[in-house]
Motif scaffolding. Structure first.
Motif, mmCIF file in Angstrom:
data_model
loop_
_atom_site.group_PDB
_atom_site.id
_atom_site.type_symbol
_atom_site.label_atom_id
_atom_site.label_comp_id
_atom_site.label_asym_id
_atom_site.label_seq_id
_atom_site.Cartn_x
_atom_site.Cartn_y
_atom_site.Cartn_z
ATOM 1 N N PHE A 1 1.044 -1.714 0.099
ATOM 2 C CA PHE A 1 -0.109 -0.241 -0.231
ATOM 3 C C PHE A 1 0.833 1.202 -0.232
ATOM 4 C CE2 PHE A 1 -3.816 -2.527 1.807
ATOM 5 C CZ PHE A 1 -3.995 -3.397 0.415
ATOM 6 N N SER A 2 1.709 1.565 0.545
ATOM 7 C CA SER A 2 3.503 2.765 0.355
ATOM 8 C C SER A 2 4.057 2.930 -1.021
ATOM 9 C CB SER A 2 4.627 1.769 1.326
ATOM 10 O OG SER A 2 5.437 2.642 1.213
ATOM 11 N N LEU A 3 3.314 1.619 -1.544
ATOM 12 C CA LEU A 3 4.485 1.408 -2.778
ATOM 13 C C LEU A 3 3.029 2.194 -3.955
ATOM 14 C CD1 LEU A 3 6.137 -2.160 -3.217
ATOM 15 C CD2 LEU A 3 6.928 0.711 -4.167
ATOM 16 N N THR A 4 1.882 1.853 -3.666
ATOM 17 C CA THR A 4 0.408 1.829 -4.110
ATOM 18 C C THR A 4 0.566 4.069 -4.047
ATOM 19 O OG1 THR A 4 -0.794 0.424 -3.154
ATOM 20 C CG2 THR A 4 -2.081 2.258 -4.447
ATOM 21 N N ASP A 5 0.785 4.514 -2.793
ATOM 22 C CA ASP A 5 0.514 5.729 -2.466
ATOM 23 C C ASP A 5 1.642 6.371 -3.651
ATOM 24 O OD1 ASP A 5 -0.110 8.124 -1.110
ATOM 25 O OD2 ASP A 5 1.650 8.193 -0.142
ATOM 26 N N LYS A 6 3.230 6.043 -3.170
ATOM 27 C CA LYS A 6 3.958 5.932 -3.872
ATOM 28 C C LYS A 6 3.972 5.988 -5.429
ATOM 29 C CE LYS A 6 7.920 4.983 -0.516
ATOM 30 N NZ LYS A 6 8.660 4.014 -0.816
ATOM 31 N N CYS A 7 3.538 5.286 -6.173
ATOM 32 C CA CYS A 7 2.930 5.045 -8.010
ATOM 33 C C CYS A 7 2.034 6.551 -7.415
ATOM 34 C CB CYS A 7 2.511 3.665 -7.944
ATOM 35 S SG CYS A 7 3.087 2.939 -8.316
ATOM 36 N N SER A 8 1.494 7.014 -6.673
ATOM 37 C CA SER A 8 -0.213 8.093 -7.287
ATOM 38 C C SER A 8 1.070 8.924 -7.560
ATOM 39 C CB SER A 8 -0.990 7.743 -6.473
ATOM 40 O OG SER A 8 -0.797 8.024 -4.686
ATOM 41 N N ASP A 9 1.869 9.445 -5.952
ATOM 42 C CA ASP A 9 2.553 10.742 -5.917
ATOM 43 C C ASP A 9 3.855 10.759 -7.660
ATOM 44 O OD1 ASP A 9 3.483 12.363 -4.511
ATOM 45 O OD2 ASP A 9 5.509 11.824 -4.760
ATOM 46 N N THR A 10 3.712 9.551 -7.743
ATOM 47 C CA THR A 10 5.587 9.613 -9.308
ATOM 48 C C THR A 10 4.308 9.824 -9.843
ATOM 49 O OG1 THR A 10 6.537 8.052 -8.625
ATOM 50 C CG2 THR A 10 7.055 8.070 -10.636
ATOM 51 N N LEU A 11 3.238 9.189 -10.665
ATOM 52 C CA LEU A 11 3.182 10.487 -11.520
ATOM 53 C C LEU A 11 2.165 11.294 -11.488
ATOM 54 C CD1 LEU A 11 1.266 9.083 -14.309
ATOM 55 C CD2 LEU A 11 -0.407 8.038 -13.287
ATOM 56 N N ARG A 12 1.574 11.857 -10.071
ATOM 57 C CA ARG A 12 1.226 13.104 -10.511
ATOM 58 C C ARG A 12 1.944 13.744 -10.471
ATOM 59 N NH1 ARG A 12 -0.947 17.704 -6.903
ATOM 60 N NH2 ARG A 12 -1.822 18.773 -7.990
ATOM 61 N N ASN A 13 3.366 13.930 -10.293
ATOM 62 C CA ASN A 13 4.839 14.375 -10.441
ATOM 63 C C ASN A 13 5.086 14.683 -11.259
ATOM 64 O OD1 ASN A 13 4.699 15.895 -7.607
ATOM 65 N ND2 ASN A 13 6.097 13.459 -7.116
ATOM 66 N N TYR A 14 4.953 13.813 -12.613
ATOM 67 C CA TYR A 14 4.982 13.611 -13.742
ATOM 68 C C TYR A 14 4.443 13.854 -14.444
ATOM 69 C CZ TYR A 14 6.811 10.611 -18.348
ATOM 70 O OH TYR A 14 7.821 11.105 -19.261
ATOM 71 N N ILE A 15 2.845 14.437 -14.314
ATOM 72 C CA ILE A 15 2.016 14.515 -15.249
ATOM 73 C C ILE A 15 1.563 16.257 -14.894
ATOM 74 C CG2 ILE A 15 0.532 12.683 -15.861
ATOM 75 C CD1 ILE A 15 -1.335 13.532 -14.480
ATOM 76 N N ASN A 16 2.274 16.696 -13.844
ATOM 77 C CA ASN A 16 2.075 18.092 -13.558
ATOM 78 C C ASN A 16 3.644 18.737 -13.027
ATOM 79 O OD1 ASN A 16 0.951 20.568 -12.827
ATOM 80 N ND2 ASN A 16 -0.571 19.651 -11.186
ATOM 81 N N LEU A 17 4.516 18.669 -13.905
ATOM 82 C CA LEU A 17 5.830 18.480 -13.376
ATOM 83 C C LEU A 17 5.986 19.940 -12.992
ATOM 84 C CD1 LEU A 17 8.161 16.661 -13.170
ATOM 85 C CD2 LEU A 17 9.329 17.322 -15.451
ATOM 86 N N ARG A 18 6.206 20.561 -11.836
ATOM 87 C CA ARG A 18 6.599 21.548 -11.555
ATOM 88 C C ARG A 18 5.159 22.955 -11.496
ATOM 89 N NH1 ARG A 18 12.743 23.197 -12.173
ATOM 90 N NH2 ARG A 18 13.560 20.880 -11.833
ATOM 91 N N ASN A 19 3.717 21.655 -11.501
ATOM 92 C CA ASN A 19 2.941 23.014 -11.546
ATOM 93 C C ASN A 19 2.823 23.296 -13.026
ATOM 94 O OD1 ASN A 19 1.796 22.287 -8.880
ATOM 95 N ND2 ASN A 19 3.152 23.829 -7.942
ATOM 96 N N TYR A 20 3.337 22.876 -13.845
ATOM 97 C CA TYR A 20 3.789 23.582 -15.282
ATOM 98 C C TYR A 20 2.246 22.825 -15.656
ATOM 99 C CZ TYR A 20 6.305 26.107 -19.117
ATOM 100 O OH TYR A 20 6.390 26.230 -20.405
ATOM 101 N N ILE A 21 0.537 22.551 -15.807
ATOM 102 C CA ILE A 21 0.997 21.427 -16.166
ATOM 103 C C ILE A 21 -0.362 22.353 -17.501
ATOM 104 C CG2 ILE A 21 -1.808 21.278 -14.505
ATOM 105 C CD1 ILE A 21 -2.349 18.501 -15.696
ATOM 106 N N ASN A 22 -0.915 23.549 -17.260
ATOM 107 C CA ASN A 22 -1.937 24.297 -18.344
ATOM 108 C C ASN A 22 -0.560 24.581 -18.978
ATOM 109 O OD1 ASN A 22 -4.488 23.579 -17.313
ATOM 110 N ND2 ASN A 22 -3.503 25.091 -15.187
ATOM 111 N N LYS A 23 0.112 24.485 -18.839
ATOM 112 C CA LYS A 23 2.012 24.891 -20.166
ATOM 113 C C LYS A 23 2.128 24.362 -20.477
ATOM 114 C CE LYS A 23 1.617 30.411 -17.993
ATOM 115 N NZ LYS A 23 2.605 30.734 -17.254
#
Length: 225
Positions: free
Chosen positions: A53-75
């Protein structure tokens, strides 16, 4: 006092950051595979439950950081490219490349992916921004329903008794995260054929696994409809 001028991240910065997140996603997937092999050998402990379950949380964190890199998702140019492709409502039918990539980790990843493809699960995902919002919702609800660090209120034995069910969903989450992160780097390589197919598949695998975990935990809503 003078204000610090905001500098948009360069392509090389975005590429390097995403490369690091891909490495993390691969490490998470390898760790889930190790737990899957332990389960096949009937060697699961409460520590493995916590780690899964810790890995589940880490995966979701990694994916979010990947797609919304540096909070730059809209640009982000890559996100704009993916969203443009998603608008065409792609009808992918073969995923040989994705299967081959997952096979580098373990055949269990391949079988898990095959099952998901065969089920043809209908998942409503219009944009990467939608995926980002769903990840936020998942992480919030997941923490409420699986308090793995609250030992007095977490029933490890009931999880172990249904471990295969939980493992299937986490393996899908980890595999989906890896596929998205691996495919995204092709955007920065002019010699690669960036088709967003792996992102299309991986994001849906992630959401389906995440939705099923919340459903098992008693969440009455849905991430995919």
């Amino acid at each position: 006092m003078s204000k610090v001028k905001y500098r948009e991240p360069s392509n090389s910065t975005l590429k390097n950051d995403r490369s690091n997140h891909l490495e993390n996603a691969q490490d998470h997937l390898r760790s889930v595979v190790i737990i899957a092999r332990k389960f096949q050998n009937n060697n699961i402990t409460s520590q493995d439950v916590v780690k899964l379950f810790s890995l589940t949380d880490k995966c979701s964190d990694t994916l979010r950081n990947y797609i919304n890199l540096r909070n730059y998702i809209n640009k982000d140019p890559m996100v704009k490219h993916i969203n443009s492709d998603l608008k065409t409502i792609p009808s992918y039918s073969t995923f040989d490349q994705e299967i081959n990539w997952l096979n580098r980790f373990d055949n269990s990843c391949v079988l898990n992916c095959d099952v998901f493809i065969q089920k043809q699960v209908q998942i409503n995902l219009g944009t990467i921004q939608d995926l980002d919002k769903n990840i936020i919702t998942f992480r919030r609800e997941f923490g409420r329903r699986y308090p793995i660090y609250a030992r007095n209120s977490f029933d490890y034995q009931s999880i172990i008794e249904k471990f295969q069910e939980y493992l299937n969903e986490v393996l899908q989450i980890a595999s989906g995260t890896g596929l998205v992160c691996e495919d995204g780097l092709k955007y920065y390589n002019s010699h690669s054929n960036f088709q967003t197919r792996s992102i299309w598949l991986g994001s849906r695998m992630f959401l389906n696994g995440a939705n099923n975990l919340l459903r098992i935990g008693g969440w009455p809503q849905s991430l995919i409809s």
